[in-house]
Design a protein around this motif. Structure first.
Motif, PDB file in Angstrom:
ATOM      1  N   GLY A 188       2.161  -7.373 -16.360  1.00 42.88           N
ATOM      2  CA  GLY A 188       1.684  -6.579 -17.488  1.00 42.88           C
ATOM      3  C   GLY A 188       2.398  -5.254 -17.588  1.00 42.88           C
ATOM      4  O   GLY A 188       1.933  -4.335 -18.267  1.00 42.88           O
ATOM      5  N   ARG A 189       3.546  -5.145 -16.896  1.00 42.97           N
ATOM      6  CA  ARG A 189       4.320  -3.896 -16.875  1.00 42.97           C
ATOM      7  C   ARG A 189       5.803  -4.206 -16.998  1.00 42.97           C
ATOM      8  O   ARG A 189       6.595  -3.856 -16.129  1.00 42.97           O
ATOM      9  N   ARG A 190       6.169  -4.848 -18.069  1.00 44.14           N
ATOM     10  CA  ARG A 190       7.546  -5.327 -18.239  1.00 44.14           C
ATOM     11  C   ARG A 190       8.563  -4.196 -18.219  1.00 44.14           C
ATOM     12  O   ARG A 190       9.726  -4.408 -17.867  1.00 44.14           O
ATOM     13  N   ASP A 191       8.141  -3.007 -18.581  1.00 45.15           N
ATOM     14  CA  ASP A 191       9.059  -1.868 -18.601  1.00 45.15           C
ATOM     15  C   ASP A 191       9.453  -1.417 -17.203  1.00 45.15           C
ATOM     16  O   ASP A 191      10.452  -0.715 -17.024  1.00 45.15           O
ATOM     17  N   LYS A 192       8.682  -1.818 -16.171  1.00 46.83           N
ATOM     18  CA  LYS A 192       8.939  -1.358 -14.807  1.00 46.83           C
ATOM     19  C   LYS A 192       9.628  -2.405 -13.940  1.00 46.83           C
ATOM     20  O   LYS A 192       9.758  -2.221 -12.725  1.00 46.83           O
ATOM     21  N   VAL A 193      10.097  -3.499 -14.528  1.00 49.70           N
ATOM     22  CA  VAL A 193      10.771  -4.565 -13.775  1.00 49.70           C
ATOM     23  C   VAL A 193      12.282  -4.445 -13.963  1.00 49.70           C
ATOM     24  O   VAL A 193      12.770  -4.273 -15.088  1.00 49.70           O
ATOM     25  N   ILE A 194      13.020  -4.546 -12.857  1.00 42.81           N
ATOM     26  CA  ILE A 194      14.476  -4.379 -12.900  1.00 42.81           C
ATOM     27  C   ILE A 194      15.124  -5.246 -11.826  1.00 42.81           C
ATOM     28  O   ILE A 194      14.499  -5.584 -10.819  1.00 42.81           O
ATOM     29  N   GLY A 195      16.360  -5.636 -12.037  1.00 36.54           N
ATOM     30  CA  GLY A 195      17.099  -6.426 -11.065  1.00 36.54           C
ATOM     31  C   GLY A 195      18.043  -5.558 -10.250  1.00 36.54           C
ATOM     32  O   GLY A 195      18.647  -4.610 -10.768  1.00 36.54           O
ATOM     33  N   MET A 196      18.164  -5.891  -8.946  1.00 38.02           N
ATOM     34  CA  MET A 196      19.129  -5.245  -8.050  1.00 38.02           C
ATOM     35  C   MET A 196      19.767  -6.341  -7.214  1.00 38.02           C
ATOM     36  O   MET A 196      19.189  -6.774  -6.216  1.00 38.02           O
ATOM     37  N   HIS A 197      20.932  -6.809  -7.631  1.00 31.68           N
ATOM     38  CA  HIS A 197      21.607  -7.885  -6.900  1.00 31.68           C
ATOM     39  C   HIS A 197      22.557  -7.268  -5.878  1.00 31.68           C
ATOM     40  O   HIS A 197      23.683  -6.888  -6.196  1.00 31.68           O
ATOM     41  N   PHE A 198      22.076  -7.171  -4.637  1.00 30.84           N
ATOM     42  CA  PHE A 198      22.893  -6.643  -3.551  1.00 30.84           C
ATOM     43  C   PHE A 198      23.944  -7.675  -3.149  1.00 30.84           C
ATOM     44  O   PHE A 198      23.792  -8.879  -3.376  1.00 30.84           O
ATOM     45  N   THR A 199      25.028  -7.178  -2.531  1.00 34.10           N
ATOM     46  CA  THR A 199      26.115  -8.052  -2.086  1.00 34.10           C
ATOM     47  C   THR A 199      25.980  -8.295  -0.583  1.00 34.10           C
ATOM     48  O   THR A 199      25.740  -7.370   0.186  1.00 34.10           O
ATOM     49  N   ASN A 200      26.102  -9.549  -0.180  1.00 30.65           N
ATOM     50  CA  ASN A 200      25.977  -9.951   1.227  1.00 30.65           C
ATOM     51  C   ASN A 200      27.309  -9.784   1.964  1.00 30.65           C
ATOM     52  O   ASN A 200      28.346 -10.171   1.419  1.00 30.65           O
ATOM     53  N   PRO A 201      27.317  -9.206   3.190  1.00 27.31           N
ATOM     54  CA  PRO A 201      26.203  -8.651   3.948  1.00 27.31           C
ATOM     55  C   PRO A 201      25.824  -7.248   3.475  1.00 27.31           C
ATOM     56  O   PRO A 201      26.688  -6.371   3.372  1.00 27.31           O
ATOM     57  N   VAL A 202      24.551  -7.051   3.238  1.00 27.21           N
ATOM     58  CA  VAL A 202      24.073  -5.809   2.621  1.00 27.21           C
ATOM     59  C   VAL A 202      24.457  -4.552   3.402  1.00 27.21           C
ATOM     60  O   VAL A 202      24.857  -3.558   2.792  1.00 27.21           O
ATOM     61  N   PRO A 203      24.360  -4.542   4.747  1.00 24.42           N
ATOM     62  CA  PRO A 203      24.705  -3.303   5.453  1.00 24.42           C
ATOM     63  C   PRO A 203      26.180  -2.902   5.342  1.00 24.42           C
ATOM     64  O   PRO A 203      26.519  -1.742   5.571  1.00 24.42           O
ATOM     65  N   CYS A 207       0.117  -3.860  -6.932  1.00 19.68           N
ATOM     66  CA  CYS A 207       0.842  -2.577  -6.889  1.00 19.68           C
ATOM     67  C   CYS A 207       0.211  -1.546  -7.818  1.00 19.68           C
ATOM     68  O   CYS A 207      -0.315  -1.888  -8.882  1.00 19.68           O
ATOM     69  N   GLU A 208       0.303  -0.274  -7.415  1.00 21.11           N
ATOM     70  CA  GLU A 208      -0.123   0.804  -8.286  1.00 21.11           C
ATOM     71  C   GLU A 208       0.743   0.838  -9.549  1.00 21.11           C
ATOM     72  O   GLU A 208       1.873   0.353  -9.562  1.00 21.11           O
ATOM     73  N   ALA A 209       0.213   1.450 -10.596  1.00 24.66           N
ATOM     74  CA  ALA A 209       0.841   1.376 -11.912  1.00 24.66           C
ATOM     75  C   ALA A 209       2.249   1.949 -11.956  1.00 24.66           C
ATOM     76  O   ALA A 209       3.098   1.478 -12.724  1.00 24.66           O
ATOM     77  N   GLU A 210       2.541   2.967 -11.111  1.00 34.88           N
ATOM     78  CA  GLU A 210       3.846   3.640 -11.183  1.00 34.88           C
ATOM     79  C   GLU A 210       4.928   2.980 -10.339  1.00 34.88           C
ATOM     80  O   GLU A 210       6.089   3.388 -10.386  1.00 34.88           O
ATOM     81  N   VAL A 211       4.591   1.927  -9.570  1.00 37.08           N
ATOM     82  CA  VAL A 211       5.548   1.302  -8.659  1.00 37.08           C
ATOM     83  C   VAL A 211       6.620   0.534  -9.430  1.00 37.08           C
ATOM     84  O   VAL A 211       6.334  -0.211 -10.367  1.00 37.08           O
ATOM     85  N   ILE A 212       7.881   0.717  -9.027  1.00 37.23           N
ATOM     86  CA  ILE A 212       9.004  -0.030  -9.613  1.00 37.23           C
ATOM     87  C   ILE A 212       9.040  -1.415  -8.981  1.00 37.23           C
ATOM     88  O   ILE A 212       9.008  -1.558  -7.762  1.00 37.23           O
ATOM     89  N   LEU A 213       9.111  -2.451  -9.823  1.00 39.55           N
ATOM     90  CA  LEU A 213       9.144  -3.832  -9.350  1.00 39.55           C
ATOM     91  C   LEU A 213      10.572  -4.358  -9.468  1.00 39.55           C
ATOM     92  O   LEU A 213      11.060  -4.614 -10.566  1.00 39.55           O
ATOM     93  N   SER A 245       0.819  -1.209   0.000  1.00 43.11           N
ATOM     94  CA  SER A 245       0.000   0.000   0.000  1.00 43.11           C
ATOM     95  C   SER A 245       0.858   1.267   0.000  1.00 43.11           C
ATOM     96  O   SER A 245       1.778   1.399   0.799  1.00 43.11           O
ATOM     97  N   ASP A 246       0.584   2.149  -0.944  1.00 43.00           N
ATOM     98  CA  ASP A 246       1.195   3.479  -0.972  1.00 43.00           C
ATOM     99  C   ASP A 246       2.722   3.438  -0.986  1.00 43.00           C
ATOM    100  O   ASP A 246       3.398   4.153  -0.253  1.00 43.00           O
ATOM    101  N   ILE A 247       3.296   2.581  -1.837  1.00 47.10           N
ATOM    102  CA  ILE A 247       4.751   2.463  -1.936  1.00 47.10           C
ATOM    103  C   ILE A 247       5.245   3.017  -3.273  1.00 47.10           C
ATOM    104  O   ILE A 247       4.473   3.200  -4.212  1.00 47.10           O
ATOM    105  N   ASP A 248       6.541   3.276  -3.336  1.00 44.14           N
ATOM    106  CA  ASP A 248       7.167   3.747  -4.572  1.00 44.14           C
ATOM    107  C   ASP A 248       7.927   2.634  -5.285  1.00 44.14           C
ATOM    108  O   ASP A 248       8.100   2.671  -6.504  1.00 44.14           O
ATOM    109  N   MET A 249       8.419   1.670  -4.509  1.00 45.08           N
ATOM    110  CA  MET A 249       9.227   0.583  -5.061  1.00 45.08           C
ATOM    111  C   MET A 249       9.044  -0.656  -4.200  1.00 45.08           C
ATOM    112  O   MET A 249       8.816  -0.559  -2.994  1.00 45.08           O
ATOM    113  N   VAL A 250       9.133  -1.826  -4.818  1.00 50.44           N
ATOM    114  CA  VAL A 250       9.145  -3.084  -4.084  1.00 50.44           C
ATOM    115  C   VAL A 250      10.350  -3.888  -4.553  1.00 50.44           C
ATOM    116  O   VAL A 250      10.687  -3.872  -5.740  1.00 50.44           O
ATOM    117  N   ILE A 251      11.026  -4.533  -3.607  1.00 48.26           N
ATOM    118  CA  ILE A 251      12.153  -5.409  -3.952  1.00 48.26           C
ATOM    119  C   ILE A 251      11.845  -6.813  -3.448  1.00 48.26           C
ATOM    120  O   ILE A 251      11.635  -7.020  -2.247  1.00 48.26           O
TER     121      ILE A 251
END
Length: 284
Positions: A133-148, A110-116, A83-89
């Motif tokens: 149905g929003r292939r243009d808004k899907v992207i990969g982010m491979h973080f390195t462990n340990p993330v912090p 998700c709302e239409a403008e949310v980055i997946l 709910s009411d998010i800008d991005m989901v990972i």
């Protein structure tokens, strides 16, 4: 999108919890979702422990520690998390069927403008995007462990990822203090494809009795200056995670990526590495 102010993270495990922690430390409101109370409790416990350790080492203040924890909301409810998010990972286990199911649900809720986004280490971003149905808004982010602690994040663009989503993702990673590089979509991308072969061959050498685990790791630490040898790295990342990635890349790219029988045997035995107390090595 100018700035990510509210983030949802799907999966409270090692990677998902780490992403949630780092985002929360940088003032972003985070909804952390998992499938059980235990997984959420364990995930939040690790986040709290990590923040406490950072405070004790004077990397953050007590106020920053409390603020980061306050920025994270735990939930078991998918609609509430989104709910009411800008991005989901998404940071669920490395199984393509599971991940595609998650992306189908994200597309529905998700709302239409949310980055997946996906934190996959090697699964095709285009394949995940095809579940939406929003292939243009899907992207990969491979973080390195340990993330912090680790600075680097690989950004992976799918076949139809838009330039706007790529630029928004770059701004988000800069906001949370990460450095990034961009790779095209391919099974294993760049780093995981190379890393799986490196680790897999170390398991083959160990299985053939050519050198002990300790000496294999020692050689790479002394000769190449790596902080961890390949077998130590595998234990740290999780042998099950390494195996899943290797099997996926092998299915897509051929037999030269076939996982070592020893790696498979250890995973079948439940020896997942440091997180289970035993992998190549034993841990307290």
């Amino acid at each position: 999108m100018d700035e990510v102010k509210k983030l949802a993270v799907i999966g409270a495990g090692t990677m998902g919890g780490g992403i949630a922690q780092v985002a929360a430390m940088h003032g972003i409101s985070v909804n952390l979702l998992d499938v059980s109370e235990k997984m959420l409790r364990d995930g939040m416990g690790k986040i709290a422990k990590s923040l406490k350790l950072m405070r004790e080492k004077n990397r953050i203040t007590e106020l920053q520690e409390k603020s980061a924890l306050a920025n994270i909301t735990e939930t078991l409810d998918f609609p509430s998390a989104l709910s009411d998010i800008d991005m989901v990972i998404e940071a669920v286990p490395e199984e393509i069927g599971l991940k595609r199911g998650v992306f189908k649900k994200l597309d529905e809720l998700c709302e239409a403008e949310v980055i997946l986004g996906s934190c996959t280490s090697g699964i095709s971003i285009t394949a995940l995007a095809s579940s939406t149905g929003r292939r243009d808004k899907v992207i990969g982010m491979h973080f390195t462990n340990p993330v912090p602690i680790m600075k680097g994040v690989a950004i992976i663009t799918g076949l139809e990822t838009s330039d706007e989503i790529l630029e928004s993702t770059k701004r988000f990673l800069t906001l949370i203090g990460k450095e990034y590089w961009v790779t095209k979509d391919s099974p294993g991308f760049a780093g995981t494809r190379i890393m799986c072969m490196y680790i897999n061959e170390a398991f083959n050498v160990l299985q053939e009795g050519i050198a002990t685990a300790e000496d294999i790791d020692k050689e790479f630490k002394l000769v190449l200056g790596h902080p961890l040898g390949p077998l130590e790295l595998a234990d740290f990342a999780g042998l099950d995670v390494i195996l899943n990635s290797s099997e996926y890349i092998c299915a897509e790219r051929g037999d030269k990526y076939r996982p070592s029988p020893l790696l498979k045997q250890l995973v079948v035995a439940g020896y997942f590495g440091k997180k289970s107390g035993r992998g190549v090595y034993k841990y307290k």
